[in-house]
Design an enzyme around this catalytic site. Structure first.
Site, PDB file in Angstrom:
ATOM      1  CG  LEU A  80      -1.064  24.329   0.461  1.00 10.93           C
ATOM      2  CD1 LEU A  80      -0.984  25.836   0.423  1.00 10.93           C
ATOM      3  CD2 LEU A  80      -0.173  23.722  -0.604  1.00 10.93           C
ATOM      4  CB  THR A 133      -4.011  13.667  -1.303  1.00  8.42           C
ATOM      5  OG1 THR A 133      -3.407  12.533  -1.920  1.00  8.42           O
ATOM      6  CG2 THR A 133      -4.936  13.169  -0.204  1.00  8.42           C
ATOM      7  CG  ASP A 134      -3.883  10.993  -6.105  1.00  5.18           C
ATOM      8  OD1 ASP A 134      -3.317  10.931  -4.985  1.00  5.18           O
ATOM      9  OD2 ASP A 134      -3.320  10.622  -7.155  1.00  5.18           O
ATOM     10  CD  GLU A 135      -1.831   8.808  -0.754  1.00  2.00           C
ATOM     11  OE1 GLU A 135      -2.049   7.989   0.162  1.00  2.00           O
ATOM     12  OE2 GLU A 135      -0.750   9.395  -0.901  1.00  2.00           O
ATOM     13  CE1 TYR A 159      -1.977  13.031   3.795  1.00  2.00           C
ATOM     14  CE2 TYR A 159      -1.874  11.393   2.036  1.00  2.00           C
ATOM     15  CZ  TYR A 159      -1.893  12.712   2.453  1.00  2.00           C
ATOM     16  OH  TYR A 159      -1.831  13.726   1.519  1.00  2.00           O
ATOM     17  CB  SER A 162      -6.539  12.346   8.413  1.00  2.00           C
ATOM     18  OG  SER A 162      -5.403  12.482   7.572  1.00  2.00           O
ATOM     19  CE  LYS A 163      -5.110  16.607   2.748  1.00  2.00           C
ATOM     20  NZ  LYS A 163      -4.834  18.039   3.105  1.00  2.00           N
ATOM     21  CB  VAL A 215      11.538  -1.238  -4.111  1.00  2.00           C
ATOM     22  CG1 VAL A 215      10.271  -1.174  -4.951  1.00  2.00           C
ATOM     23  CG2 VAL A 215      12.587  -0.273  -4.639  1.00  2.00           C
ATOM     24  NE  ARG A 223       1.374   5.546  -4.763  1.00  2.00           N
ATOM     25  CZ  ARG A 223       0.824   4.335  -4.687  1.00  2.00           C
ATOM     26  NH1 ARG A 223       0.299   3.772  -5.767  1.00  2.00           N
ATOM     27  NH2 ARG A 223       0.803   3.683  -3.542  1.00  2.00           N
ATOM     28  CG  ASP A 289       3.264  -3.959  -0.385  1.00  2.00           C
ATOM     29  OD1 ASP A 289       3.656  -2.794  -0.221  1.00  2.00           O
ATOM     30  OD2 ASP A 289       2.460  -4.306  -1.273  1.00  2.00           O
ATOM     31  N   GLY A 292      -2.050  -2.359   3.732  1.00  2.00           N
ATOM     32  CA  GLY A 292      -3.033  -1.597   2.972  1.00  2.00           C
ATOM     33  C   GLY A 292      -2.459  -0.758   1.854  1.00  2.00           C
TER      34      GLY A 292
END
Length: 351
Positions: A80, A133-135, A159, A162-163, A215, A223, A289, A292
């Site tokens: 993890l 992750t689902d990303e 991120y 990399s995952k 926000v 999500r 925002d 990406g």
């Protein structure tokens, strides 16, 4: 079993350690580098349990990983340890490359050398479970079906890239070397002990302190939310019952827009700790925002539920209320973080 958990003082890792110590007779070897987001406090009573062994070490340190494996001789590894905050990966991707890619490679090589030296029965029973992750699957639009175990990869941030790379390394070590690996992908987790840079704790604590609630965009990014203790139970099912080479998409079917999450937090806090200045939704501020920014993540956990005999127990409303109550009851923990190591004004609201 003796299970080596990397990142066991992190948010999800500590939930896994607590689950294993409370609900099994397993011995847990907890390897954690103790970066900014790690907390021994999150281990709760497991910290003092003789079946929990904490080793402070970096997964990218080959010598340290070889030593841990040789000393403790685990039956399984649950990996993890990771850098996980998207905003931080945009600001400084190098740490994500080092930990998530290089660290996973170093760990895989150390585990492969250890596994090769086991006896035939131990080699067959051994498992390396990589938590992802689902990303890695990219972004969904309105009307798109949720992610499944067979969704093509399309990472959009440093991120998630990399995952994705680490996922591919884990599968390559299975196909090339025969290391019995498993991969699970999950959606956004929430619950007790989450570091106050992620959406739910950041909004909760800012709202308590009367600070702005930033926000991203118009708040419509969506999500899918999973209570961390439910995820921990699912992960333990994977390492015990999953098949080598298998992928398990773990989720709870609880999608919400970021704005819905923020307004729910405001209303829960208003009911528990009324603000004399008025309802906390007045603190919401829409900000530019981030680059990406993926629109929507959502997982279909049907295959994993069937394979593992597991279903998430918490719906989002009940889980969020329990999480809010936990932060209200643990003010000393998060106040120390916000006054010292952490800048509470950091924009992290769009997970």
């Amino acid at each position: 079993m003796k299970i080596l958990v990397t990142g066991g003082c992190g948010f999800i890792g500590s939930a896994v350690v607590r689950h294993l110590i409370a609900r099994s007779d397993d011995v847990v070897v907890n390897v954690d580098k103790m970066t900014y987001a790690a907390s021994e406090d999150a281990l709760e009573s497991a910290l003092r349990d003789p079946r929990h062994i904490h080793v402070r070490a970096d997964i990218a340190d080959a010598e340290a990983m070889a030593q841990v494996l040789a000393t403790h001789r685990p039956d399984a590894v649950m990996h993890l340890a990771a850098e996980s905050h998207v905003d931080r990966s945009i600001d400084g991707p190098a740490a994500f490359i080092q930990t998530n890619i290089v660290g996973t490679y170093v760990l895989l090589e150390a585990v492969r050398a250890y596994w090769t030296g086991l006896g035939p029965a131990e080699r067959t029973a051994f498992r390396f479970h990589h938590i992802s992750t689902d990303e890695v699957f990219g972004a969904l639009e309105h009307g798109d079906p949720p992610f499944t175990e067979t969704t093509p990869y399309d990472p959009r941030s440093p991120y998630s890239a990399s995952k994705a790379a680490s996922d591919h390394l884990v599968r390559a070590w299975l196909h090339t070397y025969g290391l019995p690996t498993l991969v699970s992908n999950t959606t956004n987790n929430y619950g007790p002990w989450q570091f106050p840079e992620k959406l739910i704790p950041l909004v909760t604590l800012n709202a308590l302190e009367g600070k702005d609630l930033p926000v991203y965009g118009d708040g419509s990014n969506m999500r899918d939310w999973l209570f961390v203790d439910d995820h921990a139970e699912g992960l333990v099912r994977v390492v015990r019952h999953g098949q080598p080479g298998g992928t398990y998409a773990i989720g709870a079917r609880q999608p919400r827009t970021n704005l819905q999450v923020v307004t729910s937090i405001c209303r829960l806090l208003d009911a528990r700790v009324p603000d004399p200045a008025g309802p906390r939704e007045r603190l919401i501020r829409f900000v530019k925002d981030r680059p990406g920014h993926d629109f929507r993540y959502e997982i279909d956990p049907s295959a994993a539920e069937t394979a593992l005999g597991w279903v998430a127990a918490h719906d989002f409303d009940a889980g969020l209320a329990a999480t809010i109550d936990w932060y209200l009851a643990h003010r000393a923990w998060w106040e120390a973080i916000r006054s010292g190591r952490y800048d509470g004004q950091r924009l992290g609201t769009a997970a």
